[in-house]
Design a protein around this motif. Structure first.
Motif, short mmCIF file in Angstrom:
data_model
loop_
_atom_site.label_atom_id
_atom_site.label_comp_id
_atom_site.label_asym_id
_atom_site.label_seq_id
_atom_site.Cartn_x
_atom_site.Cartn_y
_atom_site.Cartn_z
N ASN A 1 77.96 -116.04 -3.17
CA ASN A 1 77.62 -116.40 -4.55
C ASN A 1 78.80 -117.17 -5.11
O ASN A 1 79.80 -116.59 -5.54
CB ASN A 1 77.32 -115.19 -5.42
CG ASN A 1 76.71 -115.58 -6.76
OD1 ASN A 1 76.91 -116.71 -7.24
ND2 ASN A 1 75.97 -114.67 -7.38
N THR B 1 76.29 -107.95 -12.07
CA THR B 1 77.08 -108.73 -11.11
C THR B 1 78.43 -109.11 -11.70
O THR B 1 79.48 -108.96 -11.05
CB THR B 1 76.33 -110.00 -10.70
OG1 THR B 1 75.07 -109.65 -10.14
CG2 THR B 1 77.13 -110.81 -9.69
N TYR C 1 68.34 -113.32 0.01
CA TYR C 1 66.96 -112.88 0.19
C TYR C 1 66.38 -113.51 1.46
O TYR C 1 65.57 -114.44 1.41
CB TYR C 1 66.11 -113.26 -1.02
CG TYR C 1 66.75 -112.99 -2.36
CD1 TYR C 1 67.64 -111.93 -2.54
CD2 TYR C 1 66.48 -113.79 -3.46
CE1 TYR C 1 68.24 -111.69 -3.77
CE2 TYR C 1 67.05 -113.55 -4.70
CZ TYR C 1 67.94 -112.51 -4.83
OH TYR C 1 68.53 -112.28 -6.06
N THR D 1 74.09 -104.32 -3.31
CA THR D 1 72.79 -104.16 -3.94
C THR D 1 72.93 -103.09 -5.03
O THR D 1 73.97 -102.44 -5.15
CB THR D 1 71.69 -103.72 -2.95
OG1 THR D 1 71.93 -102.36 -2.57
CG2 THR D 1 71.66 -104.60 -1.72
N HIS E 1 68.69 -104.60 5.25
CA HIS E 1 68.88 -105.95 4.74
C HIS E 1 69.15 -106.95 5.86
O HIS E 1 69.66 -108.05 5.62
CB HIS E 1 70.05 -105.97 3.75
CG HIS E 1 71.34 -105.45 4.31
ND1 HIS E 1 71.42 -104.39 5.16
CD2 HIS E 1 72.63 -105.86 4.12
CE1 HIS E 1 72.68 -104.16 5.47
NE2 HIS E 1 73.43 -105.05 4.87
N ARG F 1 68.46 -118.91 -1.25
CA ARG F 1 68.09 -117.88 -2.24
C ARG F 1 67.20 -118.47 -3.31
O ARG F 1 66.23 -117.84 -3.76
CB ARG F 1 69.36 -117.27 -2.84
CG ARG F 1 69.12 -116.03 -3.67
CD ARG F 1 70.41 -115.23 -3.83
NE ARG F 1 71.54 -116.06 -4.17
CZ ARG F 1 72.80 -115.81 -3.78
NH1 ARG F 1 73.08 -114.75 -3.04
NH2 ARG F 1 73.77 -116.62 -4.12
N ASP G 1 68.56 -106.46 -6.21
CA ASP G 1 69.76 -107.23 -6.49
C ASP G 1 70.25 -106.89 -7.90
O ASP G 1 69.46 -106.54 -8.79
CB ASP G 1 69.47 -108.73 -6.40
CG ASP G 1 70.72 -109.56 -6.18
OD1 ASP G 1 71.82 -108.97 -6.07
OD2 ASP G 1 70.60 -110.80 -6.12
N THR H 1 77.61 -105.49 1.83
CA THR H 1 76.58 -106.24 1.12
C THR H 1 76.17 -105.48 -0.13
O THR H 1 75.77 -104.32 -0.07
CB THR H 1 75.36 -106.49 2.02
OG1 THR H 1 75.77 -107.26 3.16
CG2 THR H 1 74.28 -107.26 1.26
N ALA I 1 70.68 -116.10 -8.66
CA ALA I 1 71.80 -115.17 -8.67
C ALA I 1 73.01 -115.71 -9.43
O ALA I 1 74.01 -115.00 -9.57
CB ALA I 1 72.21 -114.80 -7.25
N HIS J 1 77.34 -110.92 -1.56
CA HIS J 1 76.20 -110.87 -2.45
C HIS J 1 74.92 -110.95 -1.62
O HIS J 1 74.88 -111.61 -0.57
CB HIS J 1 76.24 -112.03 -3.45
CG HIS J 1 77.38 -111.97 -4.41
ND1 HIS J 1 77.29 -111.35 -5.64
CD2 HIS J 1 78.65 -112.45 -4.33
CE1 HIS J 1 78.45 -111.45 -6.28
NE2 HIS J 1 79.29 -112.11 -5.50
N LEU J 2 73.88 -110.30 -2.07
CA LEU J 2 72.63 -110.23 -1.32
C LEU J 2 71.97 -111.60 -1.22
O LEU J 2 71.85 -112.33 -2.21
CB LEU J 2 71.67 -109.24 -2.01
CG LEU J 2 70.32 -109.02 -1.32
CD1 LEU J 2 70.52 -108.32 0.03
CD2 LEU J 2 69.40 -108.19 -2.22
N ALA K 1 65.12 -108.03 -2.76
CA ALA K 1 65.43 -108.91 -3.88
C ALA K 1 65.34 -108.18 -5.22
O ALA K 1 66.15 -108.42 -6.12
CB ALA K 1 64.49 -110.12 -3.87
#
Length: 406
Positions: free
Chosen positions: A261, A233, A216, A187, A56, A369, A227, A185, A383, A213-214, A224
């Motif tokens: 996020n 989440t 992209y 995922t 990532h 994102r 996610d 991170t 997200a 949070h991931l 992605a």
């Protein structure tokens, strides 16, 4: 950056921020995100080279030399400009910053100029000797990236044994008296490791952990599809809150944060309202001080080649280069259209972001994102897991008397 322990467990109050005048240079590090002047924290990607191959990686680093990195003199001149401009923190990142041969000299210089210095590393190169030398630089903090326990982390990092090497590095840093924490991170492939990371924090007496949070970007763009969905989440953020609260009830005051996020802030606040939490009003005040995403305002990135970006994920857009003019000039250029829009997003946001009642708390979340997912920089962040009902302006506004309970 949402301080779960600060907000939910009450380790920070609005009065703590105001007591220091709420200016970046006056605030201690744990209150810096609530500053009013928003002088940027600068992420300096000191080198692109890395000894691992993380799936990532936003800089898409490899274990090879890259041409065009700032020389020592160029980097020192950059640091001098950052200090004059009032930058409170320089975060040395990469690639793997410990592969830069003059790193210690740059850390020494940044600290001597009055800036707090932070090192973001995979931890595998921190030996006893390296930790002892890092300690002499007055380093404020070392964040070590772990994305799970043993096999899971090594899969993410692309190198067998990366977990054990990082754990050795963490122990060496702690034994040298350096504050060290974890960076994780999230995922779908490693979300089940969160409890294990909390257990590791407790077992190793690690004082801080950040859950990212991931985003992209870079190689992360290929993840992605991995996610978490919105409900996953939400459940995971609640689990992080629950585990944080349990640690604090047990007398283990670990600093726990979620990053990248900003829907986490309104989610936490609404949860506290449902629980009739007595600090809900104070938390709302702190979230408003924080102001959510601050790419292009409260955070900046300078790459290994001197290119300036709105944040460390935004590498496809360059605002200028410190080889051509100082960062302070680039960052204050009122004619730059992207910076102007990032600093006043409200007229440009589209869809549910534009009408969200939590916009002053979230700041429109992550624009990079949204762009990666939709091709539109100003589209809603995919997200964001808050429902239309939760963000509707017609709902009770977030400053109603019930939310102001102390």
């Amino acid at each position: 950056m949402i301080g779960i322990s600060k907000l939910y467990c009450g380790t920070v109050e609005p009065s703590d921020v105001l007591r220091y005048g709420a200016e970046s240079r006056r605030l201690p590090s744990h209150l810096l995100q609530f500053s009013t002047d928003k002088k940027p924290v600068v992420v300096f990607s000191a080198t692109r080279r890395c000894n691992l191959r993380c799936v990532h990686c936003y800089s898409q680093s490899e274990n090879r030399s890259y041409e065009g990195e700032l020389t020592t003199d160029e980097a020192l001149a950059m640091l001098e400009d950052l200090a004059r401009f009032g930058v409170p923190v320089v975060l040395f990142s990469g690639g793997e910053p410990m592969l830069r041969t003059d790193l210690l000299a740059l850390l020494d210089a940044a600290a001597a100029l009055g800036m707090r210095t932070v090192l973001s590393t995979n931890g595998t190169l921190i030996t006893e000797r390296a930790a002892a030398r890092l300690r002499t630089t007055n380093l404020s903090y070392v964040g070590v990236s772990l994305d799970g326990l043993r096999e899971t982390n090594d899969e993410f990092r692309g190198v067998a044994g990366a977990f054990e090497a990082a754990l050795r590095g963490i122990r060496c840093a702690r034994e040298a008296g350096i504050k060290v924490g974890l960076r994780f991170t999230i995922t779908r492939r490693n979300a089940d490791q969160v409890d294990g990371l909390f257990d590791l924090v407790a077992a190793e007496n690690i004082p801080r952990i950040c859950f990212y949070h991931l985003v992209y970007a870079g190689r992360g763009a290929k993840l992605a599809a991995e996610d978490l969905d919105h409900e996953e989440t939400r459940r995971l953020v609640d689990r992080i809150i629950d585990r944080t609260a349990a640690l604090h009830r047990a007398g283990r005051h670990v600093e726990v944060l979620t990053v990248d996020n900003h829907a986490d802030g309104p989610h936490l606040y609404m949860r506290m309202l449902r629980e009739k939490h007595p600090r809900a009003g104070a938390v709302l005040d702190l979230l408003r001080m924080n102001r959510g995403n601050s790419s292009g305002l409260g955070i900046a990135c300078i790459s290994w080649d001197g290119a300036v970006h709105p944040d460390q994920f935004w590498r496809h857009t360059t605002l200028g280069n410190v080889r051509e003019r100082p960062f302070s000039s680039i960052w204050t250029d009122a004619a730059n259209p992207l910076l102007a829009k990032l600093r006043d997003k409200r007229p440009h946001l589209k869809g549910r972001c534009a009408t969200c009642r939590f916009l002053d708390i979230c700041g429109g979340n992550f624009r990079i994102r949204a762009e990666a997912a939709t091709g539109d920089l100003w589209a809603p962040d995919p997200a964001c897991y808050l429902t239309d009902e939760e963000i509707a302006v017609a709902a009770d506004p977030p400053d109603t008397p019930c939310s102001r309970a102390e």
